[in-house]
Write a protein that holds these residues in place. Structure first.
Motif, short mmCIF file in Angstrom:
data_model
loop_
_atom_site.label_atom_id
_atom_site.label_comp_id
_atom_site.label_asym_id
_atom_site.label_seq_id
_atom_site.Cartn_x
_atom_site.Cartn_y
_atom_site.Cartn_z
N ASP A 2 1.44 -1.07 -0.16
CA ASP A 2 0.14 0.55 0.37
C ASP A 2 1.02 0.96 0.29
O ASP A 2 1.62 1.65 0.99
CB ASP A 2 -0.83 0.12 1.03
N LEU A 3 0.36 2.04 -1.29
CA LEU A 3 1.91 3.05 -1.31
C LEU A 3 0.79 4.31 -1.14
O LEU A 3 1.50 5.47 -0.66
CB LEU A 3 2.43 3.65 -3.22
N ALA A 4 -0.18 4.53 -0.23
CA ALA A 4 -1.04 5.20 0.20
C ALA A 4 -0.35 6.06 1.52
O ALA A 4 -0.31 7.27 1.30
CB ALA A 4 -2.60 5.35 0.31
N ARG A 5 0.35 5.47 2.37
CA ARG A 5 1.17 5.70 3.10
C ARG A 5 2.38 6.84 3.08
O ARG A 5 3.05 7.58 4.07
CB ARG A 5 2.10 4.26 4.32
N PHE A 6 2.82 7.01 1.64
CA PHE A 6 3.90 7.88 1.38
C PHE A 6 2.68 9.37 1.38
O PHE A 6 3.65 10.35 0.22
CB PHE A 6 4.66 7.75 0.58
N SER A 7 1.46 9.43 1.25
CA SER A 7 1.03 11.19 0.63
C SER A 7 1.64 11.87 1.45
O SER A 7 1.84 11.41 2.79
CB SER A 7 -0.67 10.43 0.55
N GLY A 8 1.25 12.63 1.09
CA GLY A 8 2.04 14.22 1.32
C GLY A 8 3.91 13.94 1.43
O GLY A 8 4.24 15.51 2.49
N LYS A 9 4.30 12.41 1.23
CA LYS A 9 5.87 12.63 1.74
C LYS A 9 6.66 13.46 0.38
O LYS A 9 6.23 13.04 -0.49
CB LYS A 9 6.23 11.31 2.00
N GLU A 10 8.49 13.47 0.59
CA GLU A 10 8.88 12.86 -0.06
C GLU A 10 9.51 12.09 -0.46
O GLU A 10 10.13 11.39 0.77
CB GLU A 10 10.32 14.63 -0.07
N LEU A 11 9.75 11.22 -2.04
CA LEU A 11 10.29 10.14 -2.04
C LEU A 11 11.25 9.80 -2.97
O LEU A 11 10.80 10.37 -4.48
CB LEU A 11 8.89 9.17 -2.46
N LEU A 12 12.15 9.33 -2.82
CA LEU A 12 13.44 9.17 -3.81
C LEU A 12 12.66 7.43 -4.19
O LEU A 12 12.99 6.62 -3.30
CB LEU A 12 14.47 9.11 -3.57
N VAL A 13 12.67 7.03 -5.47
CA VAL A 13 12.98 6.10 -5.87
C VAL A 13 14.08 5.73 -6.63
O VAL A 13 14.17 5.75 -8.12
CB VAL A 13 11.40 4.92 -6.50
N VAL A 14 15.11 4.58 -6.27
CA VAL A 14 16.61 4.61 -7.02
C VAL A 14 15.78 3.17 -8.01
O VAL A 14 15.51 1.74 -7.82
CB VAL A 14 17.09 4.21 -6.04
N GLY A 15 16.29 3.64 -9.72
CA GLY A 15 16.06 3.01 -10.32
C GLY A 15 15.13 3.27 -11.77
O GLY A 15 14.04 3.99 -11.20
N ALA A 16 15.56 2.01 -12.52
CA ALA A 16 15.06 2.51 -14.28
C ALA A 16 14.00 1.66 -14.79
O ALA A 16 13.49 2.09 -16.21
CB ALA A 16 15.95 3.30 -14.98
N GLY A 17 14.17 0.52 -13.76
CA GLY A 17 12.38 -0.40 -14.93
C GLY A 17 11.39 -0.37 -14.47
O GLY A 17 11.19 0.34 -14.01
#
Length: 399
Positions: A173-188
Motif C-alpha cells: 500500500d503506497l498510500a502511506r507516502f501521501s504528502g511525503k518526499e520519496l526517492l525511487v532508485v531504479g529505471a525498470g
C-alpha cells in the motif's frame, strides 16, 4: 511406501511443476502460500508488464489459461497484446489454478532440507513434522532474493518499510507516502510503476536513474515491426530465439549467460505507463550513487552527476527498486552441507538437462534457473518450457 517429491513454493513455477508431476502420477507434497509474492509483495493497483499470452501458467491439460480463468470468474477475457492485467486478477488466476490442479497444497513453511544417508532428502516443516522425499523441487520465486546495493545499505540497518530505506517488494500500500518526499532508485518497470502509483497516491516522487540507464518506455503493440517474429516479449529475432529455444543457453560461456539475464528486457517501462508517469514524476539521471546516510531519521543519498560533481539528495524515504539477485547462500532452508555440495556460477545453481542441479534429485525452477536457461525463466511464460521438462526428467530419474 513410495516417497513423495517435495515442491517448495506455490507461485506460478511451483504450481505448474506440481501440476505436471501430478499428471504423471508422481506423489507430490507442495508447500507454501499460493501466489504470496504477487498478492502481498506487489503494490496494490499494479498492472502486469507482460501480455496475456506471456502470463499463462503452464498446465498438463487444456482449460487452465488466464482466459479460461476469466471465463470461469465471469470477467472480460484478457487475450490480446493490448489487454492489461491487474495484479489482483493475476493473483486470483494463480489461486484458481491451484484449487483446480494442486488441491493438496500444504500452507506450511519448509524449515530445512538436508541430504539423507542412503538417498533422498529429509525435510523439516515449521509444524515440526519430519519426512523424507525422493526429490526436491525448489520454486521459491523471489522470496529472500531482494537486492539492496551496498551504497544504499549504509543509510539503514537493512531495508524496512518504516526505516529510511526499503525495497520495492516491501510495499503493498503506497498510500502511506501521501504528502511525503520519496526517492525511487531504479529505471525498470518496478521503479517506474512504483513511482507512478506513489505519485497518484499523493507523494512527491523523484526517480533516480543510475549509470547509463535512462528512463524509457517500450513501443505499443501496434507500433512494433511486423516483419519480425512474435515472442511473448515483443517482436525481435533475439527475443524469439531466447523464448522458444532455451535448450542451448546453458552451453554458452558463463559471462555471456549472466550478461544476457541482466540485460535482455532490461530497464524499460511498459508502453501504457508513459502517460501516467511523464509530467507527474521527476527524473534525475546520475552517474552513480556514491553512498548514503541517515540524518535525523531521514535518508541522504550522495550522488555523482554526469558532469563529475558530487551532490546530496534528501527525502522522507528511499525505495530501492533494484531488483533481485539469486544467491544460494540466501536460501538458508537448504542445509549448509547441501549448499556446499552445489555447483554454482556467481551464486546461482548450475543446472543440467531437466533443471536438475549438481546434487542428484535437487531441482530448481523459476528465477534461480535463469542463469542456466535464459531470461525466459524470469517470466511466467517460462513455465511452458520448464515444467514439462523438469517433470519428464524427474520421472525418468526417479521413476
Amino acid at each position: 511406501m513410495i516417497q513423495p517429491v517435495a515442491v517448495i513454493g506455490a507461485g506460478p513455477f511451483g504450481l505448474s511443476a506440481a501440476a505436471h508431476l501430478r499428471a504423471r502420477g508422481i506423489p507430490v507434497r507442495v508447500f507454501g502460500e499460493p501466489m504470496v509474492s504477487w498478492r502481498d509483495h506487489m503494490p496494490a493497483g499494479m498492472l502486469l508488464k507482460s501480455t496475456p499470452a506471456a502470463s499463462n501458467i503452464d498446465a498438463p491439460q487444456r482449460g487452465h489459461t488466464l482466459a479460461d480463468y476469466c471465463d470461469a470468474a465471469g470477467i472480460p477475457r484478457l487475450v490480446t497484446d493490448e489487454d492489461i492485467i491487474p495484479v489482483e486478477t493475476f493473483s486470483a488466476y494463480g489461486e484458481w489454478f491451484q484449487r483446480k490442479l494442486v488441491p493438496e497444497l500444504e500452507r506450511v513453511r519448509v524449515v530445512s532440507v538436508d541430504r539423507r544417508q542412503g538417498g533422498g532428502f529429509e525435510l523439516k516443516l515449521d509444524s515440526g513434522e519430519l519426512f523424507t522425499a525422493r526429490a526436491v523441487v525448489v520454486a521459491t520465486g523471489l522470496s529472500g532474493l531482494a537486492h539492496l546495493p551496498p551504497e544504499l545499505a549504509a543509510a539503514a540497518d537493512g531495508p524496512a518499510p518504516t526505516g529510511p530505506v526499503s525495497h520495492s517488494s516491501q510495499h503493498h500500500d503506497l498510500a502511506r507516502f501521501s504528502g511525503k518526499e520519496l526517492l525511487v532508485v531504479g529505471a525498470g518497470q518496478s521503479a517506474l510503476e512504483t513511482a507512478a502509483l506513489a505519485a497518484e497516491a499523493g507523494a512527491r516522487v523523484r526517480v533516480i536513474s543510475r549509470g547509463r540507464g535512462r528512463v524509457t518506455f517500450g513501443a505499443a503493440p501496434w507500433q512494433q515491426p511486423r516483419l519480425r517474429p512474435e515472442s511473448p516479449f515483443g517482436r525481435a529475432w533475439s527475443l524469439w530465439a531466447l523464448s522458444r529455444y532455451p535448450h542451448p543457453y546453458r552451453f554458452l560461456p558463463a559471462q555471456t549467460r549472466h550478461y544476457l539475464v541482466r540485460r535482455v528486457l532490461g530497464p524499460l517501462g511498459a508502453w501504457w505507463l508513459r502517460d501516467r508517469f511523464e509530467g507527474r514524476v521527476e527524473v534525475r539521471e546520475v552517474a552513480a550513487i556514491a553512498g548514503s546516510s541517515a540524518r535525523d531519521g531521514n535518508p541522504v543519498l550522495t550522488v555523482r552527476t554526469h558532469a563529475g560533481r558530487t551532490e546530496e539528495l534528501t527525502a522522507d524515504h528511499v525505495i530501492a527498486a533494484t531488483g533481485y539477485r539469486v544467491n544460494i547462500a540466501a536460501m538458508d532452508f537448504l542445509g549448509h552441507e547441501l549448499r556446499a555440495e552445489l555447483a554454482v556460477s556467481r551464486g546461482t545453481p548450475r543446472l543440467g538437462a531437466g533443471y536438475v542441479s549438481s546434487v542428484p534429485g535437487l531441482y530448481f525452477t523459476g528465477l534461480p534457473a535463469a542463469a542456466s536457461y535464459g531470461p525466459v525463466m524470469r517470466f511466467v511464460c517460462g513455465t511452458e518450457f520448464a515444467s514439462p521438462r523438469l517433470a519428464k526428467h524427474l520421472a525418468a530419474a526417479h521413476g
